[in-house]
Every structure is written in C-alpha cells, then in structure tokens.
Design a protein around this motif. Structure first.
Motif, PDB file in Angstrom:
ATOM      1  N   GLY A 635      52.981 -52.302 -18.815  1.00 18.98           N
ATOM      2  CA  GLY A 635      53.914 -53.245 -18.214  1.00 18.98           C
ATOM      3  C   GLY A 635      54.058 -53.109 -16.710  1.00 18.98           C
ATOM      4  O   GLY A 635      55.063 -53.549 -16.142  1.00 18.98           O
ATOM      5  N   CYS A 636      53.082 -52.497 -16.061  1.00 21.10           N
ATOM      6  CA  CYS A 636      53.120 -52.399 -14.591  1.00 21.10           C
ATOM      7  C   CYS A 636      52.954 -53.797 -14.005  1.00 21.10           C
ATOM      8  O   CYS A 636      52.184 -54.618 -14.525  1.00 21.10           O
ATOM      9  CB  CYS A 636      51.999 -51.478 -14.112  1.00 21.10           C
ATOM     10  SG  CYS A 636      51.998 -51.207 -12.334  1.00 21.10           S
ATOM     11  N   ASP A 637      53.673 -54.080 -12.917  1.00 21.32           N
ATOM     12  CA  ASP A 637      53.697 -55.431 -12.348  1.00 21.32           C
ATOM     13  C   ASP A 637      52.536 -55.712 -11.388  1.00 21.32           C
ATOM     14  O   ASP A 637      51.921 -56.779 -11.444  1.00 21.32           O
ATOM     15  CB  ASP A 637      55.019 -55.646 -11.596  1.00 21.32           C
ATOM     16  CG  ASP A 637      56.217 -55.506 -12.519  1.00 21.32           C
ATOM     17  OD1 ASP A 637      56.313 -56.273 -13.479  1.00 21.32           O
ATOM     18  OD2 ASP A 637      57.036 -54.606 -12.259  1.00 21.32           O
ATOM     19  N   GLN A 638      52.265 -54.781 -10.505  1.00 22.84           N
ATOM     20  CA  GLN A 638      51.297 -55.034  -9.434  1.00 22.84           C
ATOM     21  C   GLN A 638      50.429 -53.794  -9.232  1.00 22.84           C
ATOM     22  O   GLN A 638      50.782 -52.696  -9.657  1.00 22.84           O
ATOM     23  CB  GLN A 638      52.022 -55.385  -8.119  1.00 22.84           C
ATOM     24  CG  GLN A 638      52.915 -56.609  -8.197  1.00 22.84           C
ATOM     25  CD  GLN A 638      53.808 -56.765  -6.964  1.00 22.84           C
ATOM     26  OE1 GLN A 638      53.673 -56.028  -6.003  1.00 22.84           O
ATOM     27  NE2 GLN A 638      54.728 -57.723  -7.013  1.00 22.84           N
ATOM     28  N   TYR A 639      49.296 -53.998  -8.552  1.00 26.97           N
ATOM     29  CA  TYR A 639      48.446 -52.856  -8.242  1.00 26.97           C
ATOM     30  C   TYR A 639      47.709 -53.103  -6.927  1.00 26.97           C
ATOM     31  O   TYR A 639      47.566 -54.223  -6.465  1.00 26.97           O
ATOM     32  CB  TYR A 639      47.471 -52.584  -9.378  1.00 26.97           C
ATOM     33  CG  TYR A 639      46.285 -53.551  -9.473  1.00 26.97           C
ATOM     34  CD1 TYR A 639      45.014 -53.173  -9.026  1.00 26.97           C
ATOM     35  CD2 TYR A 639      46.433 -54.837 -10.017  1.00 26.97           C
ATOM     36  CE1 TYR A 639      43.935 -54.041  -9.116  1.00 26.97           C
ATOM     37  CE2 TYR A 639      45.367 -55.704 -10.111  1.00 26.97           C
ATOM     38  CZ  TYR A 639      44.112 -55.297  -9.642  1.00 26.97           C
ATOM     39  OH  TYR A 639      43.055 -56.161  -9.734  1.00 26.97           O
ATOM     40  N   GLN A 640      47.256 -51.991  -6.344  1.00 29.35           N
ATOM     41  CA  GLN A 640      46.446 -52.050  -5.135  1.00 29.35           C
ATOM     42  C   GLN A 640      45.478 -50.873  -5.155  1.00 29.35           C
ATOM     43  O   GLN A 640      45.607 -49.967  -5.977  1.00 29.35           O
ATOM     44  CB  GLN A 640      47.318 -52.026  -3.873  1.00 29.35           C
ATOM     45  CG  GLN A 640      48.096 -50.745  -3.655  1.00 29.35           C
ATOM     46  CD  GLN A 640      49.000 -50.786  -2.437  1.00 29.35           C
ATOM     47  OE1 GLN A 640      50.209 -50.750  -2.594  1.00 29.35           O
ATOM     48  NE2 GLN A 640      48.421 -50.844  -1.249  1.00 29.35           N
ATOM     49  N   GLY A 641      44.514 -50.896  -4.276  1.00 29.14           N
ATOM     50  CA  GLY A 641      43.503 -49.852  -4.246  1.00 29.14           C
ATOM     51  C   GLY A 641      42.116 -50.454  -4.211  1.00 29.14           C
ATOM     52  O   GLY A 641      41.927 -51.668  -4.031  1.00 29.14           O
ATOM     53  N   TYR A 642      41.104 -49.592  -4.408  1.00 30.34           N
ATOM     54  CA  TYR A 642      39.713 -50.034  -4.316  1.00 30.34           C
ATOM     55  C   TYR A 642      39.423 -51.160  -5.299  1.00 30.34           C
ATOM     56  O   TYR A 642      38.748 -52.145  -4.966  1.00 30.34           O
ATOM     57  CB  TYR A 642      38.777 -48.854  -4.563  1.00 30.34           C
ATOM     58  CG  TYR A 642      37.310 -49.251  -4.599  1.00 30.34           C
ATOM     59  CD1 TYR A 642      36.616 -49.509  -3.414  1.00 30.34           C
ATOM     60  CD2 TYR A 642      36.641 -49.393  -5.809  1.00 30.34           C
ATOM     61  CE1 TYR A 642      35.284 -49.897  -3.449  1.00 30.34           C
ATOM     62  CE2 TYR A 642      35.316 -49.779  -5.851  1.00 30.34           C
ATOM     63  CZ  TYR A 642      34.630 -50.036  -4.673  1.00 30.34           C
ATOM     64  OH  TYR A 642      33.315 -50.419  -4.723  1.00 30.34           O
ATOM     65  N   HIS A 643      39.935 -51.036  -6.549  1.00 28.69           N
ATOM     66  CA  HIS A 643      39.662 -52.056  -7.558  1.00 28.69           C
ATOM     67  C   HIS A 643      40.299 -53.386  -7.175  1.00 28.69           C
ATOM     68  O   HIS A 643      39.710 -54.459  -7.411  1.00 28.69           O
ATOM     69  CB  HIS A 643      40.191 -51.580  -8.919  1.00 28.69           C
ATOM     70  CG  HIS A 643      39.672 -52.395 -10.064  1.00 28.69           C
ATOM     71  ND1 HIS A 643      38.360 -52.364 -10.498  1.00 28.69           N
ATOM     72  CD2 HIS A 643      40.305 -53.303 -10.878  1.00 28.69           C
ATOM     73  CE1 HIS A 643      38.197 -53.185 -11.513  1.00 28.69           C
ATOM     74  NE2 HIS A 643      39.374 -53.770 -11.763  1.00 28.69           N
ATOM     75  N   ALA A 644      41.484 -53.344  -6.560  1.00 33.27           N
ATOM     76  CA  ALA A 644      42.140 -54.580  -6.127  1.00 33.27           C
ATOM     77  C   ALA A 644      41.368 -55.233  -4.982  1.00 33.27           C
ATOM     78  O   ALA A 644      41.232 -56.456  -4.926  1.00 33.27           O
ATOM     79  CB  ALA A 644      43.572 -54.278  -5.688  1.00 33.27           C
TER      80      ALA A 644
END
Length: 658
Positions: A635-644
């Motif tokens: 249920g995490c809302d957002q993500y960032q990093g290399y994959h993003a």
C-alpha cells in the motif's frame, strides 16, 4: 601747495573755491564742487556734528581751527584719512573759511600695519624671536618667556643657539642654515630647552629678513611648544597599535614588529617562531557568564602570556580569543616547543574571576622561520593551520606546522572560495528526480537535487561540496537559491500543463534561520507558484535538534500552504508521539531499508504508521521491479529511485522535468 586739498566755504557751508587736489579728494570736478555744501562732498559720518562745531568755533572766534585727523567719505563713495586744518579769511570782516586737507590714508595704513604687527608679536601664543644679522637676539615676545622661562634680560644680546637642547648634531644644524641661506626659510620639528633645563619638542620656523640691497639684516624665529600635541599623537598611536581590552599589541603593531624581527633574522641568519594560540571553551564562558567575566578572563590570559616570554618577544591579541606570539632569535625548535608547553600549562591553570573559578585550555600552532615560510603572511597562515590541527586533534596542546596539513587546509579553502564564487556566478544547477505514483505510474512530483558545475572539476554531486558549504556557513544561501530555482522550474512545468509538485530539501541551518517563512513566501511569489505545489523535506535530525521552536516553525510553514515531508524516516530517533504533534504530510522510507533486497517488517510498520496518521508514504532508492511490486502490495503511495527514473524515461515523462 600741490597735493594739499584747498577749498573755501561761506557762512552757510557752501563751497566758493575748490582746487584740483580738493576736487580729486571729493571725486568731482572743481566746477561741480562750487555751489555745493562741503558736508555733501566730504562726509565725516558720525563725527559730522563734531566737525560742524569746530567750524562754528572758527566763525565765532575768528581763530584758526586745530589740525586733526579725520575719516571722510567722498561724493563718489571712497573713504580717506585726511589731516584737516581750518583758516579764517578776513575781507574787512570774516567772509570765508579755508579748509585745507592732506590725504594721509597711506600713512594711516602703514601705522595700522605696524600696530597690528606689534600686537601680533606681543599677543602670539608662539614664541617669536628677532635677531640681528649675526644671529644675536634683539627682541623676544611675551610668549617666549612663558614657554621657555627666560626673561628678556637673560636672552637679549645672546646667540640664537641659547635654547638649543643639544639633541641634534652639528650636521643637522649646518643643513638647516644652508637651506636658509638658499631659500631664506626652514621649518621642522626640533628640540628646545627651558630655563630649568627641561628638554621639550618644538616646531621651529626660521626666516631670513633681507634689506633693500638683498642683504640679510635680521632673522626671525617662531617657536611652538608641541609637547601636548606629541603626547596626543603618542596616545593616538598607542590606541591604534594596541588592543583596547588587554593593552597588548594588536595586529597592526604585530605586523610591524614581525617585519623588523624577520629583517633581523635574515641579516643574522637566525630563527624565529610564530605561535598562534586559540582559547578552548572560551565562548561558552563568555555566553553564559557574560562579557564582563569574559573580558576579565582575557586580561588575565594576557598577563600570563607575558610572563611566559622574554622582553624581546611580542605577545599580541588578534581579537576574540586569539593571540599571536613572536619568539625572536630562538636557538632552535626546542626553544619554541618549550615556550609553547609553558604557555599551555600557564593557560590551563584555574582562574578566579570574581566569584567564579574558571578552567580553559589553549590550542597552539607553531611555525618556524625560515623552514615554514619566508614572509609574514605565510608564517602567520601556517601557524594558524597548525593551530587548527591542534584543535582538531583534541585541543589543549600544540602542533608544529607541516606541509601535509597545509595541503589539506589549502584544498578546503580553495573549495570554499570556489563555492562563494559559484553563488555569485550562478554555477549551481538543479536536476530533478521523478516521484511516481505506485499504482498508476503517473508523475506526481520531482525532488530538486543541486549540482555544482565546477569550472575545472566538472559537474559535482552534492556529497562533494555540501560538507564544506555547511562548515563555511553557506548552506543557507545555497538552500535559498535551490528553493527559488525549484519553484521557478515548477511554475514552468505548470505553464506546460503538468501539475507536478516540486520537493526541496531543507538543511538545519535553513530551518533555523529567523526569516525562513519569509524566504519560502518570497520564493513562491517570485515564481508565481501556488504553495501546495512546494514540498519541503526535513530530516529527523532537524526535528530532534531544532529546539523548542520546531513545532511553531512547522505550523507556520503549514499555514503558508506548503507540504511537509520527513526524509529518511526510520534511520533517526523520531517517535510516534512526536510525529502526531507535527503537521507532517508525507513519510519517506529510507533507502537503507531497500538496500540488498528489503526489510519487509520495517517497511510494513512504517506504512501502517503513516496510514494511521493519514500521511502519504514514498519509498526512495527503489531499484528493481521486485521492490516496486512489494511496495505496491503493502500500500505504498509513491516511489523514487533508479527504477522510477528508468520508468519515466521509457514513458517519456522524464522530458517533462527538463
């Protein structure tokens, strides 16, 4: 009588005769004078009544009027001094009075000049002496006696050299008289002697006076006692060269003495040492006990330092709690080490300041001439570098300078100067790391990351320079620039139709600045960006170290309308109870929990906690599809990093952020 103004007047004062001299005196022609009243042609001003009475006496008695000097104003406005005489003229009976006037204006001016000269001579506050051509004194004024104590009778006929103090040699005196012979004048500082033998500084002006044939007939000497002026100059110089608190030499006098010491050392081939001393733990004492206690402590430190050195050495206060010592003509490095240790021990002894017993220590850096430098700046700088390392090595000690430590300091200083130029020359750039929605993959935000395009080293990541920026106190101006620039970019994205939130990291220094709210509002207003599209990222360290005002500052930011996120959550000391008290909108799961796979238990706990407080959750450092799938399942809302970043590039969303 050529040159004598003659006119005759009748009983009514009307001019009946006027010669050329009288007409010239009156400023009219003879024909213009005849038939006019004499008092209209030559006015005697306030003495007009007196003059009329004198004329009346001549008419009444028939006797000559007394001669007298008068100031008259002619018809043309000119003023003259005249010597005037009235003579009755009988033609059987008294019919006319002859008025004869001699213009004595030039004589009166000469008399006035002589009178003024005599008054100046007698009333001058400077001593004035006149001599004959053989330099024997023929006259002195009152001030000479007042200044020197000599009576007229004691000096008249004596040589001018009577008041010589005997300080200057004969060569100097010959040069003085040679100049007078050529230029007729000399002036300068000298020494004179009073009657009681006291020697005093004087300003002497000597002038040769020549007669009509060009021969020297007299000499005039004007002597001024400049004792008080020299005393004031010395006092002013002392204030300019000494520290007002400790009365030690300040930097100005230190540099002068160091220059002399270096010249001597070069000439003799000897060594000298510079000790740069900084007091440890002085600031807390000054801040907590007050400046009066701090000042008294500094004065006592100065006294102790003076006891550690010889009279030929110099102890100087540079300001604050820094002192510099010059050890002149030392026998070797051991001498410098011995003094440094003596200073360390002396400074480390307890201090009794009023009711307080205080304890401080000193960090001391030592540089040696000629091995550590051949000039003033280098020696002081290297001693300062050594002191810095003594302080970094644990304080309460001394270090000798070495080339290796200097290289590290130079590199850091160069980097710091480069950072200051970077601010002025707009060398910083922003790159934006996309923040994507976990479920839809939509671009919802971008984190602004600063880079420095170094003119020589290329594009530098923040870990290369932010540490130095923080030590140099540059984090606030750099952070404010990042915020303004990020808002400007976000507004450009909005103008292109992309409603993206921009996230900006706040440093502790920025968070603590008094005008933080004004800086944020100014950045928004300057860019024309709505506050809800700016997200400020704080670390747990800011919340823990920000002091009692953290909650008020966060509430103030929330009232502006900006979003607040907590960066690297889970790596610090934040407690759930604290988070409930703060208006935090978003938690960022630290990258550490995703490294080498992921820590499922911690991530689930963070997401659940965020959900319970109605916060958004974003994971940073997402590198694989497996990590993203796990986050989606939790249920995490957002993500960032290399994959993003890769996903944004593949979908074309990355182009939005350029």
């Amino acid at each position: 009588m050529p040159g004598v103004a003659v006119c005759s007047i009748d009983r009514a004062g009307i001019v009946r005769f006027c010669n050329q001299a009288c007409a010239r005196l009156c400023g009219v022609t003879p024909q213009q004078a005849i038939g006019r009243r004499l008092d209209e042609l030559l006015s005697r001003g306030e003495r007009e009544t007196e003059h009329a009475a004198l004329l009346e006496a001549v008419w009444q008695t028939g006797r000559n009027g007394p001669a007298g000097d008068w100031i008259v104003r002619a018809a043309d406005g000119r003023e003259h001094w005249v010597c005037s005489t009235k003579l009755p003229i009988f033609q059987g009976e008294l019919g006319q009075v002859f008025c004869m006037d001699v213009d004595i204006t030039a004589r009166k001016h000469a008399e006035r000049t002589l009178t003024l000269a005599a008054q100046v001579f007698e009333n001058s506050r400077d001593a004035i002496l006149l001599t004959d051509s053989q330099r024997r004194i023929i006259s002195v004024n009152r001030a000479y006696g007042g200044i020197t104590g000599f009576d007229d009778s004691e000096v008249l006929g004596r040589p001018l050299s009577l008041s010589r103090a005997g300080v200057e040699d004969e060569t100097f005196l010959r040069e003085v008289w040679n100049q007078i012979e050529v230029l007729d004048h000399w002036q300068g500082e000298t020494w004179s002697r009073r009657r009681d033998g006291e020697v005093f500084p004087a300003w002497l002006s000597l002038t040769a006076i020549r007669d009509g044939r060009g021969q020297v007939s007299n000499y005039m000497a004007i002597l001024s006692d400049i004792t008080e002026r020299k005393r004031n100059e010395e006092h002013t110089r002392h204030l300019a060269e000494h520290d007002f608190l400790t009365d030690l030499p300040n930097r100005v006098l230190l540099l002068d003495r160091l220059s002399l010491a270096l010249s001597t050392a070069r000439r003799k081939g000897s060594m000298l040492a510079i000790l740069f001393l900084d007091l440890d733990r002085f600031k807390p004492i000054n801040d907590t006990l007050g400046h009066l206690v701090g000042d008294a402590l500094l004065r006592e430190v100065a006294v102790r330092l003076l006891k550690c050195v010889r009279k030929v050495d110099t102890v100087s206060r540079q300001g604050g709690d820094e002192f510099v010592l010059i050890l002149a003509d030392i026998g070797g490095i051991d001498h410098a080490a011995h003094v440094a240790e003596a200073v360390r021990q002396a400074i480390g002894q307890p201090y009794r300041i009023g009711e307080h017993e205080l304890h401080i220590s000193a960090s001391i850096g030592v540089s040696i001439f000629p091995s550590d430098g051949d000039d003033i700046d280098t020696l002081i700088q290297n001693a300062d570098v050594a002191m810095y390392h003594a302080k970094a090595g644990g304080r309460d000690g001394f270090r000798f300078f070495s080339a290796a430590m200097n290289q590290r300091i130079v590199e850091r200083a160069t980097f710091e100067n480069g950072l200051r130029r970077a601010l002025d020359e707009q060398q910083f750039e922003l790159v934006f790391e996309p923040e994507l929605d976990v479920r839809s993959g939509a671009l919802v935000g971008a984190e602004a990351l600063v880079r420095w395009r170094h003119p020589e080293l290329g594009l530098l990541a923040p870990e290369r320079f932010l540490g130095v920026a923080e030590e140099a106190g540059l984090m606030v101006p750099i952070g404010n620039w990042v915020m303004r620039e990020a808002c400007r970019h976000a507004r450009a994205w909005h103008d292109d139709g992309h409603q993206v939130v921009v996230a900006v990291n706040l440093s502790l220094g920025q968070f603590l600045q008094r005008d933080l709210l004004q800086q944020v509002q100014a950045a928004l207003d300057e860019a024309g960006l709505a506050a809800r599209f700016l997200e400020l990222e704080l670390t747990e360290a800011i919340i823990m170290q920000g002091g009692a005002g953290v909650a008020d500052t966060l509430r103030g930011l929330r009232q502006l309308g900006v979003r607040l996120s907590l960066d690297d959550f889970g790596t610090g000391w934040s407690r759930l109870g604290q988070l409930k008290d703060y208006p935090i909108d978003k938690l960022k799961i630290a990258q550490d929990f995703l490294a080498g796979g992921f820590d499922a238990t911690v991530i689930r706990t963070i997401i659940a906690m965020a959900r319970s407080m109605d916060m958004t959750v974003i994971a940073e450092g997402v590198e694989t599809a497996e990590q993203l799938e796990f986050l989606r399942g939790q249920g995490c809302d957002q993500y960032q990093g290399y994959h993003a970043v890769a996903a944004a590039r593949a979908s074309g969303l990355a182009s939005v952020l350029h």
